[in-house]
Design a protein around this motif. Structure first.
Motif, PDB file in Angstrom:
ATOM      1  N   ALA A 131       2.184  79.732  71.898  1.00 26.70           N
ATOM      2  CA  ALA A 131       3.583  80.142  71.754  1.00 26.70           C
ATOM      3  C   ALA A 131       4.461  78.923  71.465  1.00 26.70           C
ATOM      4  CB  ALA A 131       4.055  80.856  73.018  1.00 26.70           C
ATOM      5  N   ILE A 132       4.147  77.788  72.110  1.00 22.14           N
ATOM      6  CA  ILE A 132       4.932  76.570  71.867  1.00 22.14           C
ATOM      7  C   ILE A 132       4.722  76.093  70.431  1.00 22.14           C
ATOM      8  CG2 ILE A 132       5.167  74.163  72.531  1.00 22.14           C
ATOM      9  CD1 ILE A 132       4.435  75.070  75.368  1.00 22.14           C
ATOM     10  N   ALA A 179       6.765  78.191  68.274  1.00 20.53           N
ATOM     11  CA  ALA A 179       8.166  77.790  68.376  1.00 20.53           C
ATOM     12  C   ALA A 179       8.426  76.572  67.499  1.00 20.53           C
ATOM     13  CB  ALA A 179       8.512  77.479  69.827  1.00 20.53           C
ATOM     14  N   CYS A 226       8.652  77.727  63.947  1.00 25.36           N
ATOM     15  CA  CYS A 226       9.931  78.395  63.701  1.00 25.36           C
ATOM     16  C   CYS A 226      11.042  77.370  63.518  1.00 25.36           C
ATOM     17  CB  CYS A 226      10.280  79.302  64.872  1.00 25.36           C
ATOM     18  SG  CYS A 226       9.595  80.927  64.768  1.00 25.36           S
ATOM     19  N   ILE A 227      11.042  76.340  64.368  1.00 21.91           N
ATOM     20  CA  ILE A 227      12.121  75.351  64.275  1.00 21.91           C
ATOM     21  C   ILE A 227      12.012  74.578  62.965  1.00 21.91           C
ATOM     22  CG2 ILE A 227      12.915  73.197  65.286  1.00 21.91           C
ATOM     23  CD1 ILE A 227      12.439  74.522  67.994  1.00 21.91           C
ATOM     24  N   MET A 245      10.875  75.853  60.182  1.00 22.33           N
ATOM     25  CA  MET A 245      11.399  76.752  59.152  1.00 22.33           C
ATOM     26  C   MET A 245      12.918  76.787  59.178  1.00 22.33           C
ATOM     27  SD  MET A 245       9.041  80.097  58.819  1.00 22.33           S
ATOM     28  CE  MET A 245       8.916  80.500  60.530  1.00 22.33           C
ATOM     29  N   ALA A 246      13.497  76.813  60.396  1.00 21.70           N
ATOM     30  CA  ALA A 246      14.949  76.936  60.490  1.00 21.70           C
ATOM     31  C   ALA A 246      15.644  75.663  60.017  1.00 21.70           C
ATOM     32  CB  ALA A 246      15.360  77.255  61.921  1.00 21.70           C
ATOM     33  N   HIS A 294      12.980  77.096  54.949  1.00 20.90           N
ATOM     34  CA  HIS A 294      11.964  77.727  54.106  1.00 20.90           C
ATOM     35  C   HIS A 294      11.224  78.746  54.961  1.00 20.90           C
ATOM     36  CE1 HIS A 294       8.786  75.468  56.137  1.00 20.90           C
ATOM     37  NE2 HIS A 294       9.578  74.427  56.072  1.00 20.90           N
ATOM     38  N   LEU A 295      10.337  79.526  54.312  1.00 22.87           N
ATOM     39  CA  LEU A 295       9.598  80.558  55.040  1.00 22.87           C
ATOM     40  C   LEU A 295       8.095  80.356  54.919  1.00 22.87           C
ATOM     41  CD1 LEU A 295      11.442  83.928  54.337  1.00 22.87           C
ATOM     42  CD2 LEU A 295      11.112  82.817  56.514  1.00 22.87           C
ATOM     43  N   LEU A 316       5.610  81.463  57.955  1.00 27.17           N
ATOM     44  CA  LEU A 316       5.704  82.756  58.618  1.00 27.17           C
ATOM     45  C   LEU A 316       4.331  83.403  58.782  1.00 27.17           C
ATOM     46  CD1 LEU A 316       8.083  84.266  59.731  1.00 27.17           C
ATOM     47  CD2 LEU A 316       8.071  85.686  57.734  1.00 27.17           C
ATOM     48  N   LEU A 359       2.553  81.753  61.506  1.00 25.98           N
ATOM     49  CA  LEU A 359       3.068  82.211  62.805  1.00 25.98           C
ATOM     50  C   LEU A 359       2.413  83.521  63.228  1.00 25.98           C
ATOM     51  CD1 LEU A 359       5.330  81.423  64.794  1.00 25.98           C
ATOM     52  CD2 LEU A 359       6.764  83.017  63.593  1.00 25.98           C
ATOM     53  N   VAL A 360       2.337  84.485  62.270  1.00 24.86           N
ATOM     54  CA  VAL A 360       1.740  85.776  62.590  1.00 24.86           C
ATOM     55  C   VAL A 360       0.256  85.604  62.904  1.00 24.86           C
ATOM     56  CG1 VAL A 360       1.198  88.037  61.646  1.00 24.86           C
ATOM     57  CG2 VAL A 360       3.427  87.064  61.274  1.00 24.86           C
ATOM     58  N   SER A 396      -0.287  84.309  66.346  1.00 27.64           N
ATOM     59  CA  SER A 396      -0.160  85.324  67.404  1.00 27.64           C
ATOM     60  C   SER A 396      -1.378  86.249  67.418  1.00 27.64           C
ATOM     61  CB  SER A 396       1.153  86.087  67.250  1.00 27.64           C
ATOM     62  OG  SER A 396       1.070  87.002  66.198  1.00 27.64           O
ATOM     63  N   ILE A 397      -1.970  86.508  66.241  1.00 32.74           N
ATOM     64  CA  ILE A 397      -3.216  87.312  66.227  1.00 32.74           C
ATOM     65  C   ILE A 397      -4.315  86.571  66.978  1.00 32.74           C
ATOM     66  CG2 ILE A 397      -5.034  88.254  64.768  1.00 32.74           C
ATOM     67  CD1 ILE A 397      -3.067  88.717  62.628  1.00 32.74           C
ATOM     68  N   PHE A 418      -3.794  86.714  70.687  1.00 34.85           N
ATOM     69  CA  PHE A 418      -4.086  88.054  71.205  1.00 34.85           C
ATOM     70  C   PHE A 418      -5.595  88.274  71.320  1.00 34.85           C
ATOM     71  CE2 PHE A 418      -4.988  92.470  69.772  1.00 34.85           C
ATOM     72  CZ  PHE A 418      -4.632  93.108  70.928  1.00 34.85           C
TER      73      PHE A 418
END
Lengths: 92, 130
Positions: free
Chosen positions: A42-43, A46, A49-50, A52-53, A57-58, A61, A64-65, A68-69, A72
């Motif tokens: 998760a870190i 994060a 994400c930072i 990208m922000a 740019h994207l 993404l 990131l997904v 998370s997969i 999980f």
């Protein structure tokens, strides 16, 4: 303002990652380690994400997904594995 | 660029900066919780913060910084995917933790699973108290 935000978040996320890594190394049980590695993922998300922000740019993404997969699938697999290994002496 | 639009830009920048810093602090809070809490269940409580609220704040910061409308559905899909997977893995880890006795029973205020486990163990003819 953005360089200041980048510095603050870099320091905070590094401290957080250090704490999660300490818990992975020290965690008394396997499940504690799984939980801490989930937090480490998760870190990492994060941090992506930072990035990208701040750089607007994207590109990250999909990464990131998929992170998370991976978190999980990993934690579910290890949780099943732990439950099965402790149950076996009862069933035999 | 007129001054009005510049001030709107500055406000959006400030809001997204606050979102980024707070989202990073969620990760720090999770790490402190992981280090300080006594057992698996309370550590799981702390671990959820960056996974849900932290990711929400950071994706909002991304959307605010990009300043286009079409990214918001993509970010919402990423966040909803995280919302769907995190409870499942937390449920699995918590269940495995309960079964392998990785908890301090004296710290629980209510244990509604105890009776169910005892009943199921009685029906199957073995006890799970090893």
């Amino acid at each position: 303002m953005m360089p200041l935000v980048l510095t603050i978040t870099a320091v905070v996320l590094s401290l957080a990652a250090g704490g999660a890594i300490i818990r992975i190394a020290r965690g008394p049980s396997l499940l504690d380690r799984v939980l801490a590695s989930d937090v480490l993922l998760a870190i990492l998300g994060a941090a992506l994400c930072i990035d990208m922000a701040v750089n607007r740019h994207l590109n990250n993404l999909m990464l990131l997904v998929s992170i998370s997969i991976i978190g999980f699938v990993g934690s579910v697999t290890v949780a099943r594995f732990v439950a099965d290994r402790r149950k076996q002496p009862d069933e035999s | 660029m007129n001054p009005d639009q510049m001030s709107v830009d500055a406000v959006i920048d400030a809001v997204s900066a606050v979102f980024m810093v707070v989202g990073a602090l969620m990760s720090l809070g999770a790490a402190i919780g992981l280090l300080r809490f006594p057992d698996l269940m309370s550590r799981m409580h702390a671990a959820t913060k960056p996974q849900v609220l932290g990711l929400f704040l950071l994706l909002c910061a991304v959307g605010l910084q990009l300043r286009t409308w079409w990214v918001w559905p993509v970010l919402v899909v990423a966040w909803i995917f995280q919302l769907l997977t995190v409870p499942v893995s937390a449920h699995m880890v918590g269940r495995a933790g309960y079964r392998t006795k990785h908890l301090h029973p004296e710290l629980l205020s209510a244990d509604e699973l105890e009776a169910v486990v005892q009943q199921a163990a009685g029906e199957h003819g073995f006890t799970d108290d090893k």
